[in-house]
Design a protein around this motif. Structure first.
Motif, mmCIF file in Angstrom:
data_model
loop_
_atom_site.group_PDB
_atom_site.id
_atom_site.type_symbol
_atom_site.label_atom_id
_atom_site.label_comp_id
_atom_site.label_asym_id
_atom_site.label_seq_id
_atom_site.Cartn_x
_atom_site.Cartn_y
_atom_site.Cartn_z
ATOM 1 N N UNK A 104 -40.326 -49.464 -8.225
ATOM 2 C CA UNK A 104 -39.069 -48.720 -8.122
ATOM 3 C C UNK A 104 -39.002 -47.804 -6.898
ATOM 4 N N UNK A 105 -40.107 -47.690 -6.175
ATOM 5 C CA UNK A 105 -40.182 -46.736 -5.068
ATOM 6 C C UNK A 105 -39.087 -46.923 -4.019
ATOM 7 N N UNK A 106 -38.736 -48.142 -3.615
ATOM 8 C CA UNK A 106 -37.670 -48.250 -2.597
ATOM 9 C C UNK A 106 -36.379 -47.548 -3.013
ATOM 10 N N UNK A 107 -36.005 -47.654 -4.278
ATOM 11 C CA UNK A 107 -34.798 -46.985 -4.764
ATOM 12 C C UNK A 107 -35.003 -45.478 -4.804
ATOM 13 N N UNK A 108 -36.151 -45.049 -5.332
ATOM 14 C CA UNK A 108 -36.423 -43.621 -5.493
ATOM 15 C C UNK A 108 -36.536 -42.920 -4.142
ATOM 16 N N UNK A 109 -37.220 -43.550 -3.213
ATOM 17 C CA UNK A 109 -37.406 -42.924 -1.903
ATOM 18 C C UNK A 109 -36.086 -42.827 -1.154
ATOM 19 N N UNK A 110 -35.256 -43.851 -1.269
ATOM 20 C CA UNK A 110 -33.951 -43.808 -0.621
ATOM 21 C C UNK A 110 -33.113 -42.666 -1.200
ATOM 22 N N UNK A 111 -33.147 -42.534 -2.528
ATOM 23 C CA UNK A 111 -32.364 -41.487 -3.188
ATOM 24 C C UNK A 111 -32.800 -40.101 -2.722
ATOM 25 N N UNK A 112 -34.112 -39.868 -2.667
ATOM 26 C CA UNK A 112 -34.604 -38.546 -2.273
ATOM 27 C C UNK A 112 -34.421 -38.289 -0.773
ATOM 28 N N UNK A 113 -34.266 -39.348 0.008
ATOM 29 C CA UNK A 113 -33.983 -39.143 1.431
ATOM 30 C C UNK A 113 -32.549 -38.681 1.644
ATOM 31 N N UNK A 114 -31.687 -38.988 0.693
ATOM 32 C CA UNK A 114 -30.283 -38.585 0.783
ATOM 33 C C UNK A 114 -30.052 -37.229 0.136
ATOM 34 N N UNK A 115 -30.634 -37.046 -1.060
ATOM 35 C CA UNK A 115 -30.463 -35.802 -1.815
ATOM 36 C C UNK A 115 -31.841 -35.220 -2.106
ATOM 37 N N UNK A 167 -40.640 -36.593 -5.748
ATOM 38 C CA UNK A 167 -40.747 -37.489 -6.905
ATOM 39 C C UNK A 167 -40.230 -36.861 -8.192
ATOM 40 N N UNK A 168 -38.951 -36.559 -8.203
ATOM 41 C CA UNK A 168 -38.329 -36.021 -9.416
ATOM 42 C C UNK A 168 -38.322 -37.057 -10.535
ATOM 43 N N UNK A 169 -38.253 -38.344 -10.162
ATOM 44 C CA UNK A 169 -38.194 -39.399 -11.176
ATOM 45 C C UNK A 169 -39.494 -39.534 -11.962
ATOM 46 N N UNK A 170 -40.600 -39.010 -11.423
ATOM 47 C CA UNK A 170 -41.872 -39.104 -12.129
ATOM 48 C C UNK A 170 -42.032 -38.089 -13.247
ATOM 49 N N UNK A 171 -41.137 -37.085 -13.294
ATOM 50 C CA UNK A 171 -41.268 -36.023 -14.291
ATOM 51 C C UNK A 171 -41.177 -36.538 -15.721
#
Length: 230
Positions: A204-215, A174-178
């Motif tokens: 926003x979790x679907x977008x955030x989780x997808x992003x962190x699954x890739x990078x 959860x880098x986006x939560x910082x």
């Protein structure tokens, strides 16, 4: 004050189904069938554990939270919710997995807590921990909820090693939560964020989780660790 702050988070996270599911997806690959959950709160993750595991023992220090968790799990076979102080308990049973999500930072002697949990794990059993990350983010929001500390990979690894766990697997989450934690806690000195922010983040979790699954993020608001008992 601590109880009020904890209740704010537990009640808002009760509604954050996407966020809870994202967290649960991180620990699911490491779960066994017989699980001990330390610090179950109102049962937000106990409910999810009960759907995947054949036996769940959930423990919390707060009597009201235990009552709420029991109500949510009523009639669910294989689930026991206990009112107890996990730092004082002597476990008679062995578990495949011990789960401790956002609890270790509330315990002053974290090493002793980790060491005691090793005693209730079967050989090759797994200890799963999620903690708040990045010491520089420590703010009034941490203080009011009873956090003794925030961790990074080095400090958490040090605690695990002192407790005789070697080479835990660790990853930031959860880098986006910082930015939100930094703004609310460090800049605005709030003790809790506006409730609508929690709801917005959940959406926003679907977008955030997808992003962190890739990078995989180099840092995050939280830090997971999974250690295996040898």
């Amino acid at each position: 004050m601590i109880a009020n702050a904890q209740t704010f988070w537990l009640e808002n996270l009760k509604l954050a189904n996407r966020y809870n599911g994202w967290i649960f997806s991180q620990i699911l690959p490491s779960l066994g069938q017989e699980v001990l959950e330390i610090g179950c709160g109102n049962g937000n993750f106990t409910v999810l554990l009960a759907q995947q595991c054949s036996r769940v023992v959930a423990v919390d220090l707060d009597r009201e939270y235990v009552r709420a968790a029991k109500s949510r799990l009523a009639g669910k076979a294989g689930v026991k919710v206990l009112h107890a102080d996990a730092t004082q308990m002597q476990w008679r049973s062995s578990f495949d997995t011990v789960v401790m999500l956002d609890v270790l930072e509330h315990i002053q002697d974290d090493v002793q807590m980790l060491r005691s949990l090793s005693d209730c794990l079967k050989p090759q059993g797994k200890l799963i921990v999620k903690v708040p990350a990045l010491e520089w983010l420590y703010s009034p929001m941490d203080e009011v909820i009873g956090h003794y500390r925030r961790y990074n990979k080095n400090t958490l690894n040090k605690s695990f090693r002192k407790a005789d766990f070697s080479n835990p697997s660790m990853w930031y989450f959860n880098i986006a939560g910082i930015p939100g934690w930094w703004l609310n806690g460090k800049v605005l000195s709030r003790t809790q964020p506006p409730a609508e922010q929690v709801g917005l983040f959940n959406n926003l979790v679907p977008i955030l989780s997808f992003t962190e699954s890739i990078v995989k993020p180099p840092i995050g608001l939280s830090l997971f660790a999974v250690a295996t008992k040898i």
